[in-house]
Design a protein around this motif. Structure first.
Motif, mmCIF file in Angstrom:
data_model
loop_
_atom_site.group_PDB
_atom_site.id
_atom_site.type_symbol
_atom_site.label_atom_id
_atom_site.label_comp_id
_atom_site.label_asym_id
_atom_site.label_seq_id
_atom_site.Cartn_x
_atom_site.Cartn_y
_atom_site.Cartn_z
ATOM 1 N N LEU A 106 0.833 -1.214 0.000
ATOM 2 C CA LEU A 106 0.000 0.000 0.000
ATOM 3 C C LEU A 106 0.866 1.263 0.000
ATOM 4 C CD1 LEU A 106 -2.979 -0.623 2.455
ATOM 5 C CD2 LEU A 106 -3.136 0.009 0.051
ATOM 6 N N SER A 123 2.053 1.921 -3.345
ATOM 7 C CA SER A 123 1.000 2.472 -4.198
ATOM 8 C C SER A 123 0.812 3.967 -3.941
ATOM 9 C CB SER A 123 -0.322 1.745 -3.962
ATOM 10 O OG SER A 123 -0.154 0.371 -4.220
ATOM 11 N N HIS A 140 -5.369 -0.338 -9.684
ATOM 12 C CA HIS A 140 -5.667 -0.255 -8.246
ATOM 13 C C HIS A 140 -7.158 -0.270 -7.939
ATOM 14 C CE1 HIS A 140 -1.486 0.965 -8.424
ATOM 15 N NE2 HIS A 140 -1.408 0.552 -7.172
ATOM 16 N N GLN A 198 -9.187 -2.758 -1.415
ATOM 17 C CA GLN A 198 -7.817 -2.255 -1.565
ATOM 18 C C GLN A 198 -7.814 -0.806 -2.039
ATOM 19 O OE1 GLN A 198 -5.464 -4.983 -3.914
ATOM 20 N NE2 GLN A 198 -5.805 -6.596 -2.409
ATOM 21 N N LEU A 201 -6.163 2.278 -0.067
ATOM 22 C CA LEU A 201 -5.203 3.177 -0.713
ATOM 23 C C LEU A 201 -5.601 4.632 -0.466
ATOM 24 C CD1 LEU A 201 -2.885 3.919 -2.641
ATOM 25 C CD2 LEU A 201 -4.435 3.511 -4.550
#
Ligand SMILES: [Zn+2]
Length: 348
Positions: free
Chosen positions: A235, A238, A260, A266, A270
């Motif tokens: 994460l 990202s 993503h 998820q 994020l």
């Protein structure tokens, strides 16, 4: 006792345990509430408690918890009890070798009408085998397509004797009103972050990691448990990738949104982490207060030196708005695209 492992769901558990004690379980329940709050686990615990041979009996002569050790409890735990039937997405059941799609087609990601017909016409037509009460757990019930839901209506209306159906749904609104109205609704609530954190600490997680995972999981103990150090590191990567995107390269940020946005949870995590990081950027700018995300400190300090605070505040607001939208419905890919358009070109 097993029910004590479920945290912060007293409103759901109290009426169920009372019905177990009195032997007055309803014939159809709808367990609704966010993912990772224990709905499916409670469905199995109720089936165990109703069939337990080792539990302590309540005033009605029946146990209101499972012992977890007797024959029926163990069989249900392992999915081997003939009177506890679990209906899942076709491809999940096909993969486990418990179902074969009709007509040689590929397994569906839904629960399909053939599966419901098989349940109703064959399995529920038989008498109970060995348990005191039979259970059908549909998990997740919101994976039933409309035909499958319609095929279940009659059973919800006139269920076989001594049978309880439990529909487990993170998005109960996706069920037909005719289904919802035939079930007794049991609401599951998001688990407060401090209780999630406490549970993670009890599982041996470090203080920082537990706090971060609890903050990102949005009330889902299941998600928090899945956010191990590896998932948190992914994460963080990202987040760095998102803030490094070139505003002029639309192809790159569309690809980012696609990659993503595949998994709603998820994508939400994020956004939560991005919001936390942007808060750190503001804190660093204001003079080096302690950062929530110590691992990202170099990037945080760089960002703190660059854009105007008003821009950081604006971006953070966009991220929070996106996280809130992701917790509702709609496409995660589109939500992330909209976020990046908002960041780079201003929201329409
Ligand atoms: Zn037992």
């Amino acid at each position: 006792m097993p029910f004590s492992e479920i945290i912060a769901q007293d409103r759901a558990l109290a009426p169920l345990r009372s019905a177990l004690r009195r032997g007055t379980l309803h014939h159809a329940y709808l367990f609704g509430g966010p993912a990772g709050t224990g709905k499916a686990r409670v469905a199995r615990l109720v089936a165990q408690a109703a069939n337990c041979e080792g539990g302590e009996a309540g005033p009605g002569g029946l146990p209101d918890d499972a012992c977890g050790r007797c024959g029926p409890c163990r069989k249900i735990e392992r999915g081997l009890h003939p009177d506890v039937l679990v209906l899942q997405e076709e491809r999940v059941m096909a993969k486990a070798g418990r179902w074969e799609p009709r007509g040689g087609r590929a397994p569906s990601k839904d629960i399909v009408v053939d599966q419901v017909r098989d349940l109703v016409d064959h399995r529920l037509a038989l008498k109970r085998f060995e348990g005191r009460r039979r259970f059908v757990i549909v998990d997740p019930a919101d994976a039933m397509n409309p035909q499958a839901q319609n095929a279940l209506l009659k059973t919800l209306e006139e269920p076989p004797e001594d049978t309880t159906l439990v529909l487990v749904a993170s998005s109960p609104d996706r069920l037909l009103p005719t289904i919802r109205s035939r079930c007794l609704r049991v609401p599951f609530a998001p688990v407060p972050a401090e209780l999630v954190e406490e549970r993670l600490r009890a599982e041996g997680r470090g203080a920082e990691e537990a706090r971060l995972a609890a903050a990102l999981a949005g009330g889902s103990l299941g998600r928090a448990l899945a956010l191990d150090p590896e998932a948190l590191a992914a994460l963080r990567d990202s987040v760095l990738a998102a803030v490094a995107l070139d505003p002029g390269d639309a192809g790159a940020w569309l690809a980012f949104a696609k990659a993503h946005g595949e998994d709603r949870a998820q994508a939400t995590e994020l956004c939560e982490l991005l919001a936390l990081w942007l808060r750190d950027v503001l804190a660093a700018r204001a003079g080096g207060a302690r950062l929530a995300l110590a691992e990202l400190a170099p990037a945080t300090r760089r960002a703190a030196a660059a854009p105007a605070p008003a821009e950081v505040v604006r971006r953070r607001r966009e991220v929070q708005r996106t996280a809130a939208a992701l917790r509702q419905n709609g496409s995660p890919v589109l939500a992330l695209e909209r976020l990046l358009i908002g960041w780079f070109h201003g929201r329409a």
